[in-house]
Enzyme design. Sequence first.
Site, short mmCIF file in Angstrom:
data_model
loop_
_atom_site.label_atom_id
_atom_site.label_comp_id
_atom_site.label_asym_id
_atom_site.label_seq_id
_atom_site.Cartn_x
_atom_site.Cartn_y
_atom_site.Cartn_z
N GLY A 62 -3.45 2.58 -7.46
CA GLY A 62 -2.62 2.02 -8.53
C GLY A 62 -3.07 2.39 -9.92
N HIS A 108 7.09 -1.19 -0.63
CA HIS A 108 5.95 -0.31 -0.42
C HIS A 108 5.49 -0.54 1.02
CE1 HIS A 108 1.69 1.13 -1.84
NE2 HIS A 108 1.99 1.54 -0.61
N LYS A 165 -2.40 -4.43 -4.56
CA LYS A 165 -1.86 -5.28 -3.50
C LYS A 165 -2.50 -6.67 -3.52
CE LYS A 165 -1.24 -1.09 -0.81
NZ LYS A 165 -1.85 -0.24 0.23
N ARG A 197 -8.69 7.14 3.98
CA ARG A 197 -9.80 6.19 4.19
C ARG A 197 -9.29 4.98 4.94
NH1 ARG A 197 -7.95 2.43 0.64
NH2 ARG A 197 -7.04 3.16 -1.31
N VAL A 240 -8.00 -1.70 2.76
CA VAL A 240 -8.38 -3.10 2.64
C VAL A 240 -7.63 -3.94 3.68
CG1 VAL A 240 -8.37 -5.14 1.14
CG2 VAL A 240 -8.89 -2.88 0.18
#
Length: 450
Positions: free
Chosen positions: A165, A208, A237, A292, A295
């Site tokens: 972001g 999203h 997020k 990766r 979260v």
Amino acid sequence: MLKKILIANRGEIAVRIIRACRELNIATVAIYSEIDKDALHAQMADEAVCVGGPLSKDSYLNMTNILSACVLTGCEGIHPGFGFLSENPKFAKMCEECNIKFIGPDYQTIELMGDKARAREIMKKATVPVVPGYEGNINSYDHALEIAREIGYPLMIKAAAGGGGKGIRVVKSQGEFKQNYEAAKLESQACFGEDRLYIEIYIESPRHIEFQILGDDYGNIIHLGERECSLQRNNQKVLEEAPSSFLDEKLREEMGVVAIKAAKAVNYKNAGTIEFLVDNQGKFYFMEMNTRIQVEHPVTEMVTNIDIVKEQLKIASNLKLEFKQEDIQIKGHAIECRINAEDPKNNFRPCPGVIKELYVPSGPGVRVDSAIYCGYEIPPYYDSMIGKLITYGDDRENAIIKMKRALDEFAIGGVITNIDFQYEILEHNDFINGNYNTSFIEEKLVNKNA
């Protein structure tokens, strides 16, 4: 299987990785900064090494010290978690040159997908739909302004090397362009060490939605379904769900096929996500690939019963995926609330401090990923997220009920948190009805309470 790894991270993700390693009989080495000497991840690991001062640049971003710690402790691999060095191709390449397994994709893939402008080009060649925009290099402000006039407003200015972001600005008119262009360049330089930008059309109030990808060293690539990540503030997020209540089975299948196509276009290995923007007509566009662990990975684990961190470790150990796409079944519904030490009533100002009281919720369908404990002092140097609360239910309504119950139970004394704010989201009729998009928090909650 890898025998010993170093975890190049801190907080709840480091604890999460340690737990997965213990279940796979992999020894762990934690790194920590001077301020983190009493952190839970440093206490839980088999060994712990201080790699520098409190500032990230001196410790968790200190590649030389981290690699030295890895070599000195005899580790075969490094798990970068998320953030910090997790999407740094230079670090992944240094690991390879030191004969250390980087637990993630190879550095070439990270480099390709980290450059958002190049990623767009690759996806276009693979016939993956991308958000329309300018495809070449932007040479100057005047050049950018000319592109903006051709594309039309509203539009988005984005950092070419962006992620998380950062380096993103929405421009609604030409009068706003210069200020946002300069701000995006400055933020890009500060966050990513370079200021290249690209410009694309702005899709107003999209969803999203991301697809979790796993790929092994043998060319097998599968997805584990989607996550709804539209509840955001400043492109960060706040709450995630799996599956998305917006997608029907036809659209879900179509997006899953495209997600795998995108991953195959770069011969993807290990865990990653394909991020899409979806308009209210169900038309979707590739936004970026995150190379990766995310979260929000726990919500996917809850609905698939697949441990994604363990899969990362198995793939890094050169093992084949044990399942095919047809084996993946999505059951029930999961929600994750990010618990942050911040003050929503004061522009979400970070609130470091000592945790004086703590009660963590539990019970059927409740999971807490965190690294806090009573007496722990939250340092002011890092991200304000101190935990993740995840609930699972047979359906979305049941998952929401469990989350509200768990938030009610969650008690953290001594610091201000966003627990009440998360509860406010869950209570909103539009959230309950699944009627939300990326503008929801700003329009329905933040601006309303201002």
